[in-house]
Design an enzyme around this catalytic site. Structure first.
Site, short mmCIF file in Angstrom:
data_model
loop_
_atom_site.label_atom_id
_atom_site.label_comp_id
_atom_site.label_asym_id
_atom_site.label_seq_id
_atom_site.Cartn_x
_atom_site.Cartn_y
_atom_site.Cartn_z
N GLY A 235 20.82 6.82 -14.24
CA GLY A 235 19.74 7.71 -13.85
C GLY A 235 18.44 7.35 -14.54
O GLY A 235 17.38 7.23 -13.90
N THR B 59 22.66 -6.49 -16.41
CA THR B 59 23.06 -5.10 -16.68
C THR B 59 22.39 -4.08 -15.77
O THR B 59 23.04 -3.22 -15.21
CB THR B 59 22.77 -4.74 -18.15
OG1 THR B 59 23.51 -5.62 -19.00
CG2 THR B 59 23.18 -3.31 -18.45
N ALA B 60 21.07 -4.12 -15.61
CA ALA B 60 20.38 -3.06 -14.87
C ALA B 60 19.81 -3.53 -13.54
O ALA B 60 18.99 -2.83 -12.94
CB ALA B 60 19.25 -2.49 -15.73
N GLY C 101 20.98 -3.65 -10.50
CA GLY C 101 21.17 -2.71 -9.40
C GLY C 101 20.28 -1.48 -9.53
O GLY C 101 19.76 -0.97 -8.53
N ASP C 102 20.09 -1.01 -10.74
CA ASP C 102 19.23 0.15 -10.97
C ASP C 102 17.77 -0.17 -10.68
O ASP C 102 17.04 0.64 -10.09
CB ASP C 102 19.38 0.66 -12.40
CG ASP C 102 20.78 1.15 -12.69
OD1 ASP C 102 21.44 1.64 -11.76
OD2 ASP C 102 21.21 1.04 -13.86
#
Length: 306
Positions: free
Chosen positions: A41, A251-252, A254-255
């Site tokens: 989030g 790590t991020a 996709g976010d």
């Protein structure tokens, strides 16, 4: 630009970068340790905030612990310009923590202790949503309680908000859960779990996307890592290629993609143009270590796109 709401998790990421990820019972020595703010989030909220233009402010609804990790996270969100009015502090549970291993190829392995994220209730989210009548887009993931996500989707649908779901971490969702989703953004693993289709090529990714569309999801974007993203709706059936980069830490990614895509759509871009923008943002992020520290600026993305 439409106001963007992100409802989801906030974690502190403890990252070890080493030559390889350990197998069961194995210890790998020689790693480098980093500690960063994370959580799906928070990553998506920070990506949306950093990538938008015009001085807009992303609203983040979350819960952290009343501890040093929670306080530092809120300070970082405020510094980035996020609206933090609806980030609650849990007096019992600690802030969420993720333990992340990253190998020399940029692949990662993650374990998460959700802490206060697991206590974000449907009522708390509803109270926050009641104070934001002008919002148009809301983005959710699955690192907070599923009942809270379901309730938020139902309420946002009643309010006429466009609901974007990143169904991660991967888990099965019933058809009732999916029917009010404006846009779903799963990766290959998540799409397979939701549809039963093993994604191996363009035909199978199209089949998985079609199944999700038939379940009531208006727009489907399946992310394919270095291969890009597949887009599907009533008028679109398209593979958007990702720029080629040397990955250091995925790590991020996709976010960053999710945050960038929602920003682009909130600015009136088409799904195809938004996905191209999001692919470029994600590509820039994997060339850097960390979750939120890897998020590129709007200027960097636009410069890279020419």
């Amino acid at each position: 630009m439409s106001q963007i709401i992100v409802i989801g998790s906030s974690n502190t990421d403890m990252v070890v970068k080493a030559a390889q990820l350990p197998g069961p019972g194995e210890t790998v020595l020689g790693g480098t340790f980093l500690m960063n703010s994370g959580g799906k989030g928070a990553n998506q909220a920070m990506a949306a905030q950093r990538l938008q233009t015009g001085g807009g402010q992303v609203v983040f609804i979350a819960k952290v612990g009343n501890d040093v990790f929670g306080r530092e996270a809120i300070q970082a969100f405020e510094k980035a310009g996020l609206d933090t009015r609806f980030i609650l502090q849990d007096r019992q549970a600690p802030s969420g923590v993720a333990l992340i291993g990253v190998d020399d190829e940029g692949e990662n392995s993650i374990m998460v202790a959700p802490g206060a994220n697991a206590n974000l209730s449907a009522g708390e989210v509803s109270d926050a949503l009641g104070e934001m009548p002008d919002a148009e887009w809301v983005m959710l993931q699955l690192e907070i309680p599923l009942d809270t996500v379901k309730s938020a989707i139902a309420e946002c649908t009643r309010k006429g908000l466009k609901v974007v779901l990143n169904p991660a971490p991967a888990q099965r969702l019933d058809d009732e859960f999916l029917k009010n989703i404006h846009l779903i953004i799963p990766n290959e693993t998540e799409a397979e779990l939701l549809t039963g289709i093993s994604i191996t090529d363009t035909n199978t990714v199209r089949e998985a996307a079609s199944i999700l569309h038939k379940k009531g999801v208006e727009n489907v974007v399946i992310t394919l890592g270095a291969k890009g993203a597949f887009l599907y709706n009533a008028t679109t059936d398209l593979l958007v290629l990702a720029p080629m980069v040397e990955a250091i830490d995925t790590t991020a990614a996709g976010d960053v993609f999710c945050g960038a895509l929602v920003v682009a759509l909130s600015e009136g871009k088409s799904l195809a143009d938004g996905a191209a923008f999001a692919c470029q943002a994600a590509a820039l992020s994997v060339a850097r270590m960390g979750a939120q520290p890897s998020i590129p600026s709007r200027e960097e993305v636009e410069t890279a796109m020419g």
